[in-house]
Motif scaffolding. Sequence first.
Motif, mmCIF file in Angstrom:
data_model
loop_
_atom_site.group_PDB
_atom_site.id
_atom_site.type_symbol
_atom_site.label_atom_id
_atom_site.label_comp_id
_atom_site.label_asym_id
_atom_site.label_seq_id
_atom_site.Cartn_x
_atom_site.Cartn_y
_atom_site.Cartn_z
ATOM 1 N N ALA A 52 96.531 23.294 16.156
ATOM 2 C CA ALA A 52 97.371 23.791 17.243
ATOM 3 C C ALA A 52 97.422 25.322 17.243
ATOM 4 O O ALA A 52 97.303 25.960 18.296
ATOM 5 C CB ALA A 52 98.778 23.221 17.122
ATOM 6 N N SER A 94 91.210 26.358 12.892
ATOM 7 C CA SER A 94 90.663 25.118 13.456
ATOM 8 C C SER A 94 89.739 24.425 12.459
ATOM 9 O O SER A 94 89.773 23.187 12.320
ATOM 10 C CB SER A 94 89.899 25.413 14.752
ATOM 11 N N CYS A 120 90.211 17.249 19.811
ATOM 12 C CA CYS A 120 91.335 18.173 20.004
ATOM 13 C C CYS A 120 90.875 19.630 19.968
ATOM 14 O O CYS A 120 91.271 20.441 20.813
ATOM 15 C CB CYS A 120 92.402 17.939 18.938
ATOM 16 N N SER A 123 88.671 20.367 23.006
ATOM 17 C CA SER A 123 89.493 20.273 24.215
ATOM 18 C C SER A 123 90.339 21.531 24.397
ATOM 19 O O SER A 123 90.475 22.047 25.511
ATOM 20 C CB SER A 123 90.410 19.047 24.146
ATOM 21 N N LEU A 124 90.916 22.027 23.292
ATOM 22 C CA LEU A 124 91.717 23.252 23.354
ATOM 23 C C LEU A 124 90.857 24.449 23.753
ATOM 24 O O LEU A 124 91.297 25.319 24.522
ATOM 25 C CB LEU A 124 92.394 23.507 22.005
ATOM 26 N N TYR A 127 89.935 23.973 27.428
ATOM 27 C CA TYR A 127 91.138 24.231 28.234
ATOM 28 C C TYR A 127 91.336 25.732 28.436
ATOM 29 O O TYR A 127 91.551 26.195 29.557
ATOM 30 C CB TYR A 127 92.359 23.633 27.534
ATOM 31 N N LEU A 141 95.367 17.559 30.487
ATOM 32 C CA LEU A 141 94.782 17.604 29.144
ATOM 33 C C LEU A 141 95.815 18.018 28.100
ATOM 34 O O LEU A 141 95.913 17.394 27.030
ATOM 35 C CB LEU A 141 93.601 18.576 29.116
ATOM 36 N N VAL A 142 96.592 19.058 28.382
ATOM 37 C CA VAL A 142 97.631 19.504 27.447
ATOM 38 C C VAL A 142 98.646 18.388 27.211
ATOM 39 O O VAL A 142 99.089 18.165 26.074
ATOM 40 C CB VAL A 142 98.343 20.765 27.984
ATOM 41 N N LEU A 145 97.142 15.841 24.855
ATOM 42 C CA LEU A 145 97.082 16.343 23.479
ATOM 43 C C LEU A 145 98.461 16.347 22.820
ATOM 44 O O LEU A 145 98.598 15.979 21.648
ATOM 45 C CB LEU A 145 96.490 17.758 23.467
ATOM 46 N N CYS A 146 99.484 16.763 23.563
ATOM 47 C CA CYS A 146 100.845 16.812 22.998
ATOM 48 C C CYS A 146 101.366 15.416 22.664
ATOM 49 O O CYS A 146 101.949 15.199 21.601
ATOM 50 C CB CYS A 146 101.793 17.507 23.982
ATOM 51 N N SER A 148 99.597 12.757 22.130
ATOM 52 C CA SER A 148 98.726 12.023 21.203
ATOM 53 C C SER A 148 99.129 12.189 19.738
ATOM 54 O O SER A 148 98.699 11.408 18.885
ATOM 55 C CB SER A 148 97.272 12.463 21.387
ATOM 56 N N THR A 149 99.946 13.211 19.425
ATOM 57 C CA THR A 149 100.377 13.374 18.029
ATOM 58 C C THR A 149 101.188 12.165 17.559
ATOM 59 O O THR A 149 101.162 11.813 16.385
ATOM 60 C CB THR A 149 101.225 14.653 17.866
#
Length: 299
Positions: A52, A94, A120, A123-124, A127, A141-142, A145-146, A148-149
């Motif tokens: 993140a 990352s 992830c 994708s980031l 994005y 997409l955001v 991702l948020c 999916s945690t």
Amino acid sequence: MDFLRLIRYKNLFMVLLTMFLTKYALIDSQTTTISLSYYDFSLLSVSVLLIAIGGYLINDVFDINTDVINKPNKVYIDQILSFKKAIYLSILFSLIGFLLGTYLSIITNSHYLIGVFLFCIFSLLFYSFYLKKRILLGNILVSILCSSTILLTYFFHLKAATYSILFKSSLYHTILGYVFFAFLTTLIREIIKDIEDVDGDIHIKATTLPIVIGRKRTSKVAFLFSCILLVFLFLSILSFRTNYLFFGYGILFIIIPFVYFMSKLWFSESKKDFSKLSVLLKIIMLLGIISMLLFKIET
């Protein structure tokens, strides 16, 4: 302190709290099938947070031109961190996050989840480079991702051999409920943030929703998604009507604040109005996630 703001420490806290409550309040209260130790959970949490942070840093690198217009007091690249350092740190965070996630996937015999960490990270990057400037695609997409945690914590926590059974369990449906809540609240907030940032986005010739259809119409789109979320929240809370603790908490701390949020959203016009709405929705998101504690209290 500026570096903490740069890596969005408040958002990181929300992510960590969500994962912690998903495991120790929601999952632990409803199942005894556990494959994720305290050590493993720590690895998972650090991995997610590092990825993140890497995403936030690279996003700020690509956003430097718009941030000068939209948030002149919150431009940190080239002030507390050079452009090159931000890129190097983004890659480093990352990479470490991916390696930790890969190691965890191997030792828990969940090899297929390695792909989630890769997805992830890329994708980031995609994005920040492209999707953020496109109508709704970056917002969606955001939001994925948020939310999916929660699912990632769930899948790592439970033994792979029991997945086919647990997909049909009440716990899985509860997990999906929180995932949907996190997805929609994030999506609404991302749309509101696009309304806030429209001036800077015009400068870089982005095609976000408020640029394409206007701020007023975009606020109505956010209101439409809010109506969907309100119906979902009402039906979810109504299912706990025989449990006074759940029902009372849901009405007082989620439904009423969210209805207030919707009323303010309908009449909002200025950037300041939408900025306040963004903060209010984040508080509602926090209250919704905290409701996981009620499952622990009830057991």
